[in-house]
Scaffold this active site. Structure first.
Site, PDB file in Angstrom:
ATOM      1  N   CYS A 119      70.370  42.139  -5.353  1.00 23.56           N
ATOM      2  CA  CYS A 119      69.810  40.961  -4.690  1.00 23.56           C
ATOM      3  C   CYS A 119      69.923  39.724  -5.575  1.00 23.56           C
ATOM      4  O   CYS A 119      70.053  38.603  -5.078  1.00 23.56           O
ATOM      5  CB  CYS A 119      68.361  41.199  -4.281  1.00 23.56           C
ATOM      6  SG  CYS A 119      67.266  41.637  -5.646  1.00 23.56           S
ATOM      7  N   HIS A 139      62.314  41.288  -6.391  1.00 21.83           N
ATOM      8  CA  HIS A 139      63.340  41.030  -5.383  1.00 21.83           C
ATOM      9  C   HIS A 139      63.670  39.542  -5.330  1.00 21.83           C
ATOM     10  O   HIS A 139      62.777  38.699  -5.356  1.00 21.83           O
ATOM     11  CB  HIS A 139      62.841  41.506  -4.016  1.00 21.83           C
ATOM     12  CG  HIS A 139      63.859  41.431  -2.925  1.00 21.83           C
ATOM     13  ND1 HIS A 139      65.112  41.991  -3.028  1.00 21.83           N
ATOM     14  CD2 HIS A 139      63.815  40.833  -1.698  1.00 21.83           C
ATOM     15  CE1 HIS A 139      65.797  41.767  -1.916  1.00 21.83           C
ATOM     16  NE2 HIS A 139      65.036  41.053  -1.097  1.00 21.83           N
TER      17      HIS A 139
END
Length: 483
Positions: A113, A431
């Site tokens: 990510c 994330h």
């Protein structure tokens, strides 16, 4: 790595590489690129039955050169009747993209990510895409092979994102990125580790700056990346103890927003970031001494990048920790107060034109123009070429390719166009997500392969203060006026 062949319908795909350190889902993403069959529709025969997304390659007995059979139907564009309603799914992908209003997402290949969010932010810069389109397929003699390969992979990935509404698997780009920068290939318990998005951003820009110098003939400025993202700083280095003083000039790709108990807003953090203390040898004192370094911006870029310095090394736990403090940032950023005297003088005339234009919109009478001024109306425009180091842009061209009569000048005022956020307590976990403003003015949250429209008023709420996504990198686009 294993190399296998894959039989699908009447087609045979030879020499498909399997990265056995990654789950089979990543292999399915590769096959999606080759066949158009989404991973969830793929049925691949292996020992013991069908290949599962989270299976362990070591127990499957797949051998070098083995032929695998795959079943599944590819996504197809269904032709609509000559008359009747036309649904978006029936349009060609290019038209679907226009209808949707944004480009494709990126599959997460296993803690990627940080890479996906970086790519989505940089992909939103049209001048960078234009430069990459012109990048030659043949490597120049003064460029190393991995830099050339990463630049070419960036070009191809940007091209895929522009042409697709379905998620793209950035397999080739990821493989070359790890080859160029091995730190992004670190493993923990057999899986690739989460990495720092800011480091990925910086390393990618550095590589592109080396590669795109071969395109210098296309621009007045020989360094495309420096013109688009480079910030020139002039610094006064002063030692109060000895009275020594010197000046330094350096070029950086981002301004740092330092976070402390006194910092509540980006403007305050930038002010802190332009001041620092350093210890170095003093020729007058014959020993080390503390010097104060105070920096000012001496040349501005087309796109201004700001990094929130949220991560620091925590000695007691021996790991990176995160500052969760809320720091507000604006949709429009004025950096005039941080500029050197020379740059401030260059910005005065463009800023006055901008104020006059905004005054006209508000119904106020603009200041009278001098007799030498030819135009009664001044419209704000975006330059079509990168800005040069003087704080002015290169000469733009008309659609026909000929030079226009005016140059577009920077004003020191920038509009927010992308935010890269991090959710979690540590740089080694959590994330990353990209929030990108489209040409239409809409904001899209790119959470890997899931693009979601967002309201502009929600973008500035990503300012921290808890465990929700908070801004780590902000990218601003220069507001310019013709002169």
């Amino acid at each position: 790595m294993l190399t296998v062949s894959v039989k699908w319908q009447k087609e045979l795909f030879p020499k498909v590489e399997i990265d056995t350190s990654q789950p089979p889902y990543v292999f399915k993403c590769q096959l999606h690129d080759l066949t158009g069959v989404p991973p969830e529709r793929q049925k691949i025969m292996v020992k013991g039955g069908l290949l599962k997304d989270d299976a362990n390659w070591a127990t499957l007995g797949v051998k070098e050169g083995q032929k695998l059979m795959m079943m599944g139907t590819a996504d197809e564009i269904v032709k609509t009747p000559e008359k009747g309603p036309v649904f978006m799914e029936d349009l060609p992908e290019e038209e679907q993209m226009v209808a949707v209003g944004h480009t494709a997402g990126l599959f997460n290949l296993g803690n990627t990510c940080y890479m996906n969010s970086t790519v989505q932010c940089l992909h939103s810069v049209p001048e960078l895409k234009s430069a990459l389109v012109s990048y030659p397929s043949q490597k120049s003699s003064d460029l190393d092979h991995t830099s050339h390969m990463l630049t070419a992979a960036t070009r191809e990935l940007f091209n895929e994102l522009d042409k697709s509404v379905k998620p793209v698997a950035p397999m080739q780009f990821w493989m070359v990125l790890r080859k160029k920068y091995p730190q992004f290939g670190q493993l923990h318990n057999g899986a690739y580790m989460q990495q720092d998005a800011e480091e990925c951003w910086t390393q990618l820009l550095y590589t592109l700056s080396q590669s795109l110098r071969s395109l210098s003939f296309r621009y007045e400025n020989p360094d495309t990346i420096k013109a688009l993202f480079g910030i020139e700083l002039v610094s006064r280095v002063h030692c109060q103890e000895s009275g020594e003083e010197s000046s330094e000039t350096e070029s950086v790709y981002s301004l740092k927003c330092h976070i402390s108990q006194e910092v509540n807003h980006l403007h305050e953090g930038l002010k802190h970031g332009l001041k620092s203390e350093l210890e170095k040898a003093s020729s007058c004192l014959g020993r080390s001494a503390i010097y104060l370094k105070e920096s000012r911006i001496n040349a501005l870029p087309r796109y201004l990048t700001v990094q929130f310095v949220r991560f620091f090394w925590k000695r007691e736990s021996n790991q990176k920790a995160k500052i969760l403090r809320k720091v507000d940032y604006p949709l429009q950023l004025d950096v005039y107060d941080f500029c050197s005297d020379d740059l401030c003088k260059k910005l005065e005339a463009p800023r006055q034109i901008l104020r006059d234009e905004e005054g006209k919109k508000a119904g106020l009478k603009a200041k009278e123009k001098t007799s030498g001024s030819k135009d009664n109306d001044v419209k704000m425009t975006d330059v079509e070429r990168p800005s040069n180091e003087s704080g002015e842009s290169s000469k733009p061209t008309s659609k026909e390719g000929g030079p226009t009569d005016k140059k577009s000048h920077l004003t020191g005022i920038y509009d927010l166009v992308a935010v890269l956020t991090h959710k979690g307590r540590s740089a080694d976990s959590g994330h990353y997500v990209a929030w990108v403003k489209q040409e239409s003015g809409k904001w899209i949250e790119f959470d890997d392969d899931n693009p979601v429209p967002q309201r502009e008023e929600d973008i500035t709420k990503l300012s921290g203060g808890g465990d929700w996504h908070m801004a780590y990198i902000c990218m601003y686009k220069a507001r310019t006026v013709p002169m």
